[in-house]
Design a protein around this motif. Structure first.
Motif, short mmCIF file in Angstrom:
data_model
loop_
_atom_site.label_atom_id
_atom_site.label_comp_id
_atom_site.label_asym_id
_atom_site.label_seq_id
_atom_site.Cartn_x
_atom_site.Cartn_y
_atom_site.Cartn_z
N GLU A 52 -45.44 54.26 46.19
CA GLU A 52 -46.66 55.03 45.80
C GLU A 52 -47.81 54.02 45.90
OE1 GLU A 52 -46.05 56.02 41.83
OE2 GLU A 52 -44.16 57.29 42.21
N PRO A 53 -49.02 54.32 46.36
CA PRO A 53 -50.08 53.86 46.50
C PRO A 53 -50.63 53.10 45.41
CG PRO A 53 -50.53 56.01 47.57
CD PRO A 53 -49.38 56.07 46.57
N ASP A 54 -51.14 51.70 45.67
CA ASP A 54 -51.65 50.96 44.61
C ASP A 54 -52.78 50.22 44.80
OD1 ASP A 54 -50.93 48.89 46.27
OD2 ASP A 54 -49.08 48.14 45.10
N GLU A 77 -41.12 55.39 51.16
CA GLU A 77 -42.61 55.51 50.77
C GLU A 77 -42.95 55.15 49.34
OE1 GLU A 77 -45.00 56.29 52.80
OE2 GLU A 77 -43.61 57.04 54.52
N ASP A 96 -48.13 50.50 51.79
CA ASP A 96 -47.32 51.35 50.91
C ASP A 96 -46.15 51.79 51.89
OD1 ASP A 96 -49.09 51.45 48.82
OD2 ASP A 96 -50.30 52.90 49.75
#
Length: 359
Positions: A231-233, A229, A213
Motif C-alpha cells: 500500500e502507498p505510504d 503490491e 510500493d
C-alpha cells in the motif's frame, strides 16, 4: 548489450586475509589505557551478522570485516580479528561459508579485477569464484545454507536494466536456478542489503531503485516472480525486506521512515501493523531491522531512535521507544539481550524481557 548470468569460472584472488591490528600493542600501554580490543576505532558501515547460534558477530567497518564477541564483564564487544574485505558480503546461517566481492590492487599497467568468491569461512580457503564482479546488487544464503541467492542485473551500460534472482549451489558454485523479474529498474552503481528474504516456501525480493510500493515473491519450484503490491505510504525510497521467526513467518518491508510488518500464512501476506521511526532532518545511515530468534520481537535501529515492537500484540502494536539513535542492532543467540554497534564498536544492552516489562 546483454550478458549471460555469471558462471563459476574466474581465477581466485587467494585465501582470506586475516589480521589482528592489536597484536603488537605493548602490555604497559594496555595497563594504562585499557584493553584496545574492546570496541573498534573504525567507522561502522551498514551490515552486521551473528555467526550461527553463538554470540560472535561479523561487523562491517571501514577497515574491513571485524569479528567481535560479547565481553560480559565490560558490557562491550571485543575485537577478535579483522578480515580484509570490502562491503559486499554475506555469511551462511551455520557460519561455514562466506560469499564476498574482492578487489585486486591496481597497478600502473592495469586496473585490478573485481571477483566474487565463496569461501570456507573457518579456514579462509576459496571454494569457487564468479567470472564477473559487477552486477550483483545483493546476496544471501538460503535458510538451510545449501544455496547462495543473488539479485543480479542482466545488462551492462544501460540506464534501465532487467534483473534476475539466481541460485547457486554453495559447495560447487553451479547455477541451479534463475528467475527473471518483471519490468526494469534504474541502474545503480551501489549495492545494498536486505533485498532478499525467505519466508516458508516463498522468497521475497525488492530492488534498490524500484518503485517504493512494489516487491516480488517467488515460490519454491516455480519460475515466475509474482508482484507484491504494498500500500502507498507516500515515500520515495525503495523498501528493503527482512524475515524472522523459526520459519520466517514474520516479514518486514522497511525504509528509513516506516516499517510495514506482515505475517506470512500459507503463502499469503497478512498486514499486521505499520511502525513509523522518529523523524530526522537528514539520514547519515540507514535503518536496520532484526527479529528475535523466536520471532516474538522486532528491533528497529534508526537514526531517530530505537524501537522494540511486539509482533504478537496486534492489531494495536505495543512498542518501546528509545531516543538514542543506534546504527546497527541485533539479538544475542538466546534472545535475552540486545547488541548495538555504533561508532566505537558494540555494546551489550538491556535484558529484552525487562525492557518489555517496563513498557
Amino acid at each position: 548489450m546483454g550478458m549471460s548470468v555469471f558462471q563459476a569460472s574466474a581465477e581466485s584472488l587467494g585465501p582470506l586475509k586475516r589480521y589482528d591490528p592489536y597484536s603488537e600493542t605493548a602490555d604497559a600501554l594496555i595497563r594504562v589505557q585499557g584493553n584496545p580490543k574492546l570496541g573498534t576505532p573504525f567507522p561502522v558501515r551498514s551490515r552486521v551478522q551473528r555467526i550461527a547460534d553463538g554470540n560472535q558477530w561479523l561487523l562491517e567497518t571501514s577497515a574491513g570485516l571485524c569479528m567481535m564477541a560479547a565481553d560480559s564483564k565490560s558490557g562491550k564487544m571485543e575485537t577478535l580479528e579483522f578480515i580484509d574485505l570490502p562491503d559486499d558480503w554475506c555469511l551462511s546461517p551455520d557460519g561455514h561459508f562466506l560469499f564476498c566481492k574482492r578487489r585486486e590492487p591496481n597497478t600502473e599497467k592495469r586496473i585490478g579485477r573485481e571477483v566474487y568468491e565463496c569461501f570456507n569461512f573457518r579456514d579462509g580457503i576459496p571454494m569457487w569464484e564468479l567470472d564477473k564482479g559487477k552486477g550483483i546488487y545483493d546476496s544471501a544464503f538460503s535458510r538451510d545454507g545449501q544455496q547462495l541467492i543473488t539479485l543480479q542485473a542482466l545488462e551492462d551500460h544501460q540506464s534501465e536494466v532487467s534483473s534476475a534472482v539466481v541460485w547457486y549451489d554453495v559447495k560447487t558454485g553451479r547455477k541451479s536456478r534463475q528467475v527473471n523479474l518483471p519490468g526494469t529498474m534504474k541502474r545503480t552503481s551501489s549495492t545494498t542489503t536486505d533485498c532478499l528474504a525467505e519466508s516458508g516456501d516463498l522468497l521475497f525480493v525488492t530492488r534498490p531503485s524500484e518503485h517504493p510500493d512494489k516487491a516480488f515473491s517467488i515460490k519454491t519450484g516455480q519460475d515466475v516472480a509474482e508482484p507484491v503490491e504494498l500500500e502507498p505510504d507516500g515515500e520515495d525510497e525503495a523498501p528493503r525486506v527482512r524475515s524472522g521467526g523459526p520459519h520466517g513467518e514474520w516479514v518486514a518491508f522497511y525504509t528509513n521512515q516506516t516499517v510495514r510488518l506482515f505475517e506470512a500464512d500459507e503463502g499469503k501476506l497478512m498486514r499486521v501493523h505499520d511502525v513509523s521511526t522518529p523523524p530526522v532532518n537528514m539520514y547519515s545511515y540507514e535503518s536496520n531491522v532484526r527479529f528475535s530468534p523466536d520471532g516474538s520481537e522486532m528491533l528497529v535501529s534508526s537514526q531517530g531512535g530505537t524501537l522494540l515492537v511486539s509482533t504478537a500484540k496486534f492489531p494495536d502494536p505495543e512498542f518501546t521507544r528509545e531516543a538514542i539513535s543506534r546504527q546497527l542492532g541485533d539479538y544475542t543467540a538466546d534472545g535475552k539481550f540486545f547488541v548495538f554497534f555504533d561508532e566505537g564498536g558494540g555494546w551489550i544492552h538491556v535484558d529484552v524481557k525487562k525492557m518489555c516489562a517496563d513498557r
